[in-house]
Design an enzyme around this catalytic site. Structure first.
Site, PDB file in Angstrom:
ATOM      1  N   MET A  79       0.803  -1.181  -0.198  1.00 37.70           N
ATOM      2  CA  MET A  79       0.011   0.026  -0.052  1.00 37.70           C
ATOM      3  C   MET A  79       0.859   1.301   0.045  1.00 37.70           C
ATOM      4  O   MET A  79       2.003   1.179   0.234  1.00 37.70           O
ATOM      5  CB  MET A  79      -1.074   0.151   1.218  1.00 37.70           C
ATOM      6  N   HIS A  80       0.111   2.255  -0.070  1.00 35.99           N
ATOM      7  CA  HIS A  80       0.593   3.746   0.213  1.00 35.99           C
ATOM      8  C   HIS A  80       1.567   4.019  -0.936  1.00 35.99           C
ATOM      9  O   HIS A  80       2.085   5.306  -0.893  1.00 35.99           O
ATOM     10  CB  HIS A  80       1.561   3.930   1.481  1.00 35.99           C
ATOM     11  N   ASP A 234      -2.673  -5.055   0.569  1.00 35.41           N
ATOM     12  CA  ASP A 234      -1.957  -6.334   1.101  1.00 35.41           C
ATOM     13  C   ASP A 234      -2.710  -6.907   2.339  1.00 35.41           C
ATOM     14  O   ASP A 234      -3.097  -8.375   2.219  1.00 35.41           O
ATOM     15  CB  ASP A 234      -0.466  -6.241   1.219  1.00 35.41           C
TER      16      ASP A 234
END
Length: 485
Positions: A79-80, A234
């Site tokens: 992520m991110h 995830d």
């Protein structure tokens, strides 16, 4: 057949499952992380495509007949990450990753500009996407000016697969641009970063059809033009793989870092305690996460210091833990998220004596990590989430002694699944099934069979209660060592 793709930090994993969720084939391809400066962490988006092609081509070569029955593809990924594209969908620079820490100053600025905590549900941290874009605007203005779209890593892979700009809710919540309660982009949060909705992909759920596989890829792999599911970040995808999709369920991941994941039926933030509040990959569902940064990594550190492998260290403990070690351990070796939100927090052993031996330090390390998870349980409960049981996954869950300590300290009943791969790639494959069938019930997201149930030992829990109180008091007492807590 259903294909799950997980774009991990260190590699891509492709998993092909049948309609009974049995694994037919698994293939992996490695990825590397570039660290051009201290605190920086980047990847070339093209490397994700190369790795996906390698993994899928391996399955096509070895299991072509099975792959020909493909019905849908699901996606998961770290992520991110900030993947900046120009108007022609070409990456403008390497992706700035989830574990990149360059945007600390920008976090402070964004906290002043908009209600990221109230709308986005999370403290502005350097790991999130929004402060990364502010860093680019201030340090690479020519790149920022050319940015037409910002995609998350798995969504760049989706663009390659389908030609569509699309993000699903669980991953989008990790950008800090999402109105997490309303499940839509927030104009106020985007504006604080100098962006508009035009810079964002379309939004949908993890079980939605995000696009159709491009004809040239279908022909190359010998598959039909199948739908590609929205997928999940995830942790949300891992939860889908384990059937953790309804309120009151959760999992405890005892890996390098640690995650306590709990499903909720509403948006329930607790930023004061460093809880992450995100959308789930399932419609009308949210989740909370308590995150600790050094779980099994604490034992790895002790392994490096002692010259003994983690498995050898675990083997020094008696088969059953009867009492606390008598040594305290703060596991903040890489700072801490929940509940302290202090990237500079430091670890410590407390109560060392001349008679202290290595087995005492091993047990103390496991106890300190368990107490960090107890902090996560406490933080989630303060946000209104009651969690009494959780599936235990990750490398540390192989240690029965650690799970016994964990149950006694946290008060959670830990459910150890039967052997199987319940990771993000499996969850992505299940989201592909949901996409193809329209079914988001437990028919698809069934819970794994439990091999062993570890309930808290009442007597041991009583003994640990005093130790946990000392643990909680130790962090502020050692403030001078904590790097600005």
């Amino acid at each position: 057949m259903y294909l799950g793709l997980d774009i991990g930090t260190s590699g891509v994993k492709a998993m092909l499952v049948d309609d009974a969720f049995a694994t037919v084939a698994v293939a992996q391809a490695p990825l590397t992380v570039s660290r051009p400066q201290p605190g920086w962490s980047e990847q070339d988006p093209q490397d994700w495509i190369t790795a996906c092609e390698a993994a899928i081509s391996q399955i096509a070569a070895e299991h072509g007949a099975a792959l020909a029955g493909l019905k849908a593809i699901g996606l998961s990924g770290h992520m991110h990450g900030a993947t900046l594209l120009d108007a022609a969908d070409k990456p403008l620079r390497p992706c700035i990753m989830w574990n990149d820490g360059r945007s600390g100053q920008q976090c402070l600025e964004l906290e002043k500009r908009a209600d990221f905590r109230g709308i986005g549900g999370n403290i502005v941290m350097a790991g999130f996407t929004a402060p990364k874009l502010l860093w680019v605007a201030e340090n690479e203005p020519e790149i920022f000016e050319k940015t037409a779209k910002v995609l998350l890593p798995k969504d760049y892979v989706r663009l390659w697969l389908t030609g569509e700009h699309f993000a699903e809710m669980s991953d989008a919540a990790g950008t800090l641009w999402l109105d997490v309660a309303a499940r839509k982009w927030s104009d106020a949060l985007l504006s604080a970063t100098g962006l508009t909705r035009d810079h964002m992909p379309a939004l949908g759920e993890g079980s939605d059809v995000s696009g159709m596989l491009r004809p040239e890829l279908a022909e190359k792999w010998g598959v039909p033009r199948v739908p590609v599911a929205g997928g999940g970040g995830d942790n949300a995808a891992t939860a889908c793989g384990m059937g953790v999709t309804s309120p009151g369920t959760g999992f405890l991941s005892l890996g390098t870092s640690g995650v306590l994941f709990a499903v909720t039926d509403k948006f329930a933030p607790n930023t004061d305690e460093g809880v992450h509040a995100f959308c789930h990959a399932i419609p009308k569902t949210w989740h909370q996460m308590g995150v600790i940064l050094s779980a099994t990594d604490s034992l790895t550190w002790l392994s490096e210091m002692s010259g003994r492998s983690p498995a050898d260290l675990a083997g020094l403990l008696p088969p059953k833990i009867e009492a606390p070690s008598g040594v305290g351990f703060l596991p903040y070796l890489s700072g801490e998220r929940t509940p302290h939100n202090n990237p500079s927090a430091s670890g410590a052993f407390l109560g060392l004596r001349r008679v202290t031996r290595l087995p005492d330090l091993v047990q103390a390390t496991m106890e300190g990590v368990a107490m960090a998870f107890a902090d996560c349980v406490r933080a989630l409960r303060l946000a209104g989430t009651e969690i009494d049981a959780a599936y235990a996954v990750g490398g540390g869950a192989r240690s029965d002694q650690w799970l016994e300590i964990m149950a006694a300290v946290t008060g959670l009943t830990l459910l150890k699944p039967e052997d199987g791969d319940f990771g993000a790639a499996f969850g992505a494959a299940k989201l592909a099934v949901a996409c193809a069938t329209g079914d988001v019930s437990e028919n698809v997201f069934a819970k794994p069979r439990v091999d062993r149930e570890i309930a808290p030992d009442r007597e041991l829990a009583k003994k640990y209660a005093e130790s946990y109180q000392l643990y909680r008091e130790s962090y502020p007492a050692l403030a001078a060592w904590q790097g600005g807590s």
